[in-house]
Design a protein around this motif. Structure first.
Motif, PDB file in Angstrom:
ATOM      1  N   GLN A 422      11.047  10.577  -0.102  1.00 23.35           N
ATOM      2  CA  GLN A 422      13.020  10.816  -1.030  1.00 23.35           C
ATOM      3  C   GLN A 422      12.739   9.387  -1.369  1.00 23.35           C
ATOM      4  N   GLU A 423      12.359   8.591   0.357  1.00 20.72           N
ATOM      5  CA  GLU A 423      12.379   7.533  -0.077  1.00 20.72           C
ATOM      6  C   GLU A 423      11.821   6.260  -0.807  1.00 20.72           C
ATOM      7  N   ARG A 424      10.602   7.142  -0.691  1.00 23.40           N
ATOM      8  CA  ARG A 424       9.649   5.624  -1.335  1.00 23.40           C
ATOM      9  C   ARG A 424      10.184   5.017  -2.348  1.00 23.40           C
ATOM     10  N   ASN A 425       9.674   3.837  -2.459  1.00 24.65           N
ATOM     11  CA  ASN A 425       9.116   3.087  -3.797  1.00 24.65           C
ATOM     12  C   ASN A 425       9.342   2.898  -5.005  1.00 24.65           C
ATOM     13  N   TYR A 426       8.251   3.872  -5.251  1.00 26.88           N
ATOM     14  CA  TYR A 426       7.223   4.073  -6.359  1.00 26.88           C
ATOM     15  C   TYR A 426       7.097   5.674  -7.414  1.00 26.88           C
ATOM     16  N   ALA A 427       7.546   5.422  -8.051  1.00 27.80           N
ATOM     17  CA  ALA A 427       7.597   6.582  -9.051  1.00 27.80           C
ATOM     18  C   ALA A 427       6.045   6.885  -9.219  1.00 27.80           C
ATOM     19  N   TYR A 428       5.524   8.728  -8.780  1.00 24.00           N
ATOM     20  CA  TYR A 428       4.574   9.560  -8.736  1.00 24.00           C
ATOM     21  C   TYR A 428       4.174  10.148 -10.061  1.00 24.00           C
ATOM     22  N   ALA A 429       5.848  10.979 -11.142  1.00 26.68           N
ATOM     23  CA  ALA A 429       5.283  11.353 -11.649  1.00 26.68           C
ATOM     24  C   ALA A 429       4.675  11.454 -13.594  1.00 26.68           C
ATOM     25  N   GLY A 430       4.311  12.393 -13.744  1.00 25.93           N
ATOM     26  CA  GLY A 430       3.295  12.001 -15.296  1.00 25.93           C
ATOM     27  C   GLY A 430       1.942  11.728 -14.903  1.00 25.93           C
ATOM     28  N   TYR A 431       1.568  11.085 -16.365  1.00 18.42           N
ATOM     29  CA  TYR A 431       0.507   9.999 -16.086  1.00 18.42           C
ATOM     30  C   TYR A 431       0.637   9.459 -15.876  1.00 18.42           C
ATOM     31  N   ASP A 432       1.957   7.975 -16.298  1.00 17.33           N
ATOM     32  CA  ASP A 432       1.668   6.795 -15.351  1.00 17.33           C
ATOM     33  C   ASP A 432       2.385   7.022 -13.740  1.00 17.33           C
ATOM     34  N   GLY A 433       2.838   8.155 -13.781  1.00 17.77           N
ATOM     35  CA  GLY A 433       2.825   7.796 -11.810  1.00 17.77           C
ATOM     36  C   GLY A 433       1.639   8.061 -10.948  1.00 17.77           C
ATOM     37  N   THR A 434       1.184   9.227 -11.497  1.00 12.69           N
ATOM     38  CA  THR A 434      -0.658   9.423 -10.933  1.00 12.69           C
ATOM     39  C   THR A 434      -1.692   7.856 -10.982  1.00 12.69           C
ATOM     40  N   VAL A 435      -1.241   7.879 -11.797  1.00 18.76           N
ATOM     41  CA  VAL A 435      -2.052   5.732 -11.823  1.00 18.76           C
ATOM     42  C   VAL A 435      -1.235   5.423 -10.971  1.00 18.76           C
ATOM     43  N   ALA A 436       0.097   4.930 -10.673  1.00 15.00           N
ATOM     44  CA  ALA A 436       0.828   4.438  -9.803  1.00 15.00           C
ATOM     45  C   ALA A 436       0.469   5.082  -8.697  1.00 15.00           C
ATOM     46  N   LEU A 437       0.525   6.426  -8.050  1.00 16.75           N
ATOM     47  CA  LEU A 437       0.198   6.756  -6.842  1.00 16.75           C
ATOM     48  C   LEU A 437      -1.357   6.548  -5.969  1.00 16.75           C
ATOM     49  N   VAL A 438      -2.634   6.331  -7.275  1.00 14.88           N
ATOM     50  CA  VAL A 438      -3.934   6.115  -6.767  1.00 14.88           C
ATOM     51  C   VAL A 438      -3.319   4.722  -6.792  1.00 14.88           C
ATOM     52  N   ALA A 439      -2.691   3.881  -7.227  1.00 13.52           N
ATOM     53  CA  ALA A 439      -2.892   2.043  -6.982  1.00 13.52           C
ATOM     54  C   ALA A 439      -2.505   2.057  -5.574  1.00 13.52           C
ATOM     55  N   GLU A 440      -1.682   3.134  -5.394  1.00 16.32           N
ATOM     56  CA  GLU A 440      -1.204   1.974  -3.258  1.00 16.32           C
ATOM     57  C   GLU A 440      -1.657   2.713  -2.854  1.00 16.32           C
ATOM     58  N   LEU A 441      -2.364   4.039  -2.940  1.00 14.43           N
ATOM     59  CA  LEU A 441      -3.176   4.668  -2.122  1.00 14.43           C
ATOM     60  C   LEU A 441      -4.545   3.532  -1.521  1.00 14.43           C
ATOM     61  N   ALA A 442      -4.845   2.344  -3.116  1.00  9.76           N
ATOM     62  CA  ALA A 442      -6.064   2.106  -2.658  1.00  9.76           C
ATOM     63  C   ALA A 442      -5.733   1.056  -2.356  1.00  9.76           C
ATOM     64  N   LYS A 443      -4.835  -0.485  -2.101  1.00  8.67           N
ATOM     65  CA  LYS A 443      -3.572  -0.888  -1.491  1.00  8.67           C
ATOM     66  C   LYS A 443      -3.951  -0.365  -0.276  1.00  8.67           C
ATOM     67  N   SER A 444      -3.492   0.398   0.164  1.00  6.21           N
ATOM     68  CA  SER A 444      -3.173   0.624   1.232  1.00  6.21           C
ATOM     69  C   SER A 444      -4.677   1.046   2.445  1.00  6.21           C
ATOM     70  N   LEU A 445      -5.483   1.392   1.921  1.00  9.90           N
ATOM     71  CA  LEU A 445      -6.519   2.099   2.935  1.00  9.90           C
ATOM     72  C   LEU A 445      -7.673   0.586   2.381  1.00  9.90           C
ATOM     73  N   SER A 446      -8.105  -0.097   1.529  1.00 12.18           N
ATOM     74  CA  SER A 446      -8.406  -1.317   1.264  1.00 12.18           C
ATOM     75  C   SER A 446      -7.597  -3.086   1.905  1.00 12.18           C
ATOM     76  N   ASN A 447      -6.154  -2.726   2.380  1.00  9.95           N
ATOM     77  CA  ASN A 447      -5.501  -4.312   3.120  1.00  9.95           C
ATOM     78  C   ASN A 447      -6.979  -4.062   4.408  1.00  9.95           C
ATOM     79  N   PRO A 448      -7.168  -5.463   4.209  1.00  8.85           N
ATOM     80  CA  PRO A 448      -8.420  -5.757   5.876  1.00  8.85           C
ATOM     81  C   PRO A 448      -6.930  -6.127   7.231  1.00  8.85           C
ATOM     82  N   VAL A 449      -5.450  -6.007   6.869  1.00 12.58           N
ATOM     83  CA  VAL A 449      -4.818  -6.026   8.062  1.00 12.58           C
ATOM     84  C   VAL A 449      -5.464  -4.610   9.376  1.00 12.58           C
ATOM     85  N   TRP A 450      -5.697  -2.957   8.663  1.00 12.06           N
ATOM     86  CA  TRP A 450      -6.352  -1.984   8.986  1.00 12.06           C
ATOM     87  C   TRP A 450      -8.018  -2.403   9.807  1.00 12.06           C
TER      88      TRP A 450
END
Length: 481
Positions: A422-450
């Motif tokens: 519940q502390e998150r800053n992005y909404a992940y419900a419905g079709y648009d929310g699923t796309v938002a979740l996928v985008a956030e996952l991709a950004k986190s995993l591809s971030n060069p800092v890791w």
């Protein structure tokens, strides 16, 4: 008052709509489905916390906590429940009981004055009064005070018998549902009704998720009569008894409310999810089918299929660029409840692998769903931080999805972490929310800092390089050398 609380607690522990509870023997059912907490202990959330979570998203009413100020302080704004209008729910009012009030027996008088003051200042459509441990133990009759205040002021005052020691957070959700059923739902008739009126139970509009769901319903001509309780208005919930179908987002929370509404007003209910493309489509299909069975136009079924086909195609087209980044990536999902299976479904749809999913707050039904959708279900309960760290540090998972409490485990293991609670800053419900979740996952995993922070330090590569330490003792020893 204590006997009333014990009786109500026992009744809710014996909830007929709970499959897990009904599978027990009569002796086991009497023990309850949640271990009562010690007064003052709120590990994992107490019943008061659960009741406040379930009811506080009603945005136009006053929420008044009867008890010490710490109770209100610890539970205020603990979820990002958003509003499209009134913000009265964010006031955080409390009677602030002191030791003197307790010793002198001033609790009920203090509560009555607080209710009157809140109504005079804010003119809300209703006041919700939450019982906490202290007034429950000293015997303050908040039901009697609420009745008297409602008679004197003309404003409904809703007592919520949610003493923290009566159970854990999930049980507090049920106490909230009991308060709505007993004192709110059915007290006001809606201005008009339609053959496609529905309620959603257990959706709290975290970061605005109901605004991703409602447009889908509107495209089908389905009217959301009441969302219980995200971004809700008091009048809408009071008229929720005229809906044709109830959809339950979390069976662990408001199963008692759904069951009682079916018994009294004949409203059928089902459990569904708006997390993930497949689950969103399934929820829309079920809503359409049940509405048609109850008198909605037959063409609703066809229009639902047309909408689903269009929305799914649009969502997958937007997800396609992220597939290669996410395919085969391993996830530890440490959440619970309905998200233990609904988020699993969403992640598997995009080709990710679930290393483990937590079932800390999940029902037996939730666990069965996990077994259905996962070929090799790895269900875990509460995992100690050191064990979670070991899995991440040993390269058994690529990313951790959890709440804020465990983010530092992932960061210490030098692995990406994404907030799914519940502390998150992005909404992940419905079709648009699923796309938002996928985008956030991709950004986190591809971030060069890791890659940078996992790269060995220079002194770990070559023994000839001495790490610089600017302390006085180190400078002295370097000088001597």
């Amino acid at each position: 008052m204590g006997e009333v609380l014990r009786s109500k607690t026992a009744e809710l522990f014996n909830e007929p709509g709970c499959a897990k509870n009904q599978a027990k023997s009569e002796k086991e059912r009497k023990k309850g489905c949640s271990k009562p907490l010690v007064p003052g202990a709120a590990a994992g959330g107490c019943a008061f916390d659960g009741a406040k979570i379930a009811l506080e998203p009603i945005v136009d009413v006053v929420h008044l906590t009867h008890g010490p100020s710490a109770c209100e302080g610890n539970s205020w704004d603990n979820r990002h429940a958003a509003t499209s209008g009134p913000s009265t729910y964010r006031l955080g009012l409390t009677t602030d009981l002191s030791e003197l009030d307790i010793v002198m027996g001033n609790g009920e008088k203090r509560l009555y004055r607080a209710i009157k003051d809140a109504i005079a200042r804010y003119d809300p459509p209703a006041v919700f009064v939450y019982q906490t441990c202290v007034p429950a133990m000293i015997g303050d009759d908040i039901e009697a005070v609420c009745r008297h205040a409602a008679e004197k002021t003309g404003t409904p005052c809703i007592p919520v018998l949610s003493a923290g020691f009566s159970g854990k957070k999930n049980f507090g959700n049920k106490l909230a549902g009991e308060a709505l059923f007993k004192h709110v739902i059915g007290t006001i008739e809606p201005e008009y009704t339609t053959p496609t009126d529905v309620n959603i139970l257990g959706e709290y509009n975290i970061v605005g998720e109901i605004w991703q769901i409602k447009p889908l319903l509107e495209k089908l001509g389905i009217r959301l009569l009441a969302n219980i309780t995200g971004d809700a208005r008091y009048r809408d919930i009071a008229g929720a008894h005229r809906a044709r179908v109830n959809m339950m987002m979390c069976s662990a929370a408001l199963i008692n409310l759904a069951r009682q509404m079916e018994e009294r007003w004949g409203i059928p209910y089902f459990e569904g999810s708006f997390y993930g493309i497949a689950d969103t489509s399934a929820a829309l299909r079920t809503l359409a089918r049940m509405l048609v069975e109850r008198g909605a136009p037959e063409d609703l079924l066809q229009r639902t299929e047309v909408l689903i086909a269009a929305e799914e195609a649009r969502a997958w087209a937007r997800i396609e660029p992220y597939r290669e980044i996410l395919k085969g990536k391993r996830v530890i999902l440490y959440t619970g409840g309905v998200k233990s299976w609904s988020i699993v479904s969403a992640l598997q749809e995009i080709g990710m692998k679930i290393v483990a999913t937590s079932v800390r707050k999940s029902t037996e039904g939730d666990k069965e769903r996990i077994k259905e959708i996962m070929d090799d279900p790895h269900m875990v309960g509460s995992v100690p931080a050191r064990e979670m760290y070991a899995k991440l540090a040993n390269d058994e998972a690529d990313i951790l999805l959890s709440g804020g409490k465990t983010q530092y485990v992932g960061l210490k293991a030098r692995r990406p972490w994404l907030d799914i609670n519940q502390e998150r800053n992005y909404a992940y419900a419905g079709y648009d929310g699923t796309v938002a979740l996928v985008a956030e996952l991709a950004k986190s995993l591809s971030n060069p800092v890791w890659d940078e922070i996992r790269r060995p330090a220079p002194w770990e590569i070559s023994a000839d390089i001495v790490p610089l330490d600017c302390g006085p003792q180190s400078r002295s020893s370097l000088g001597e050398a």
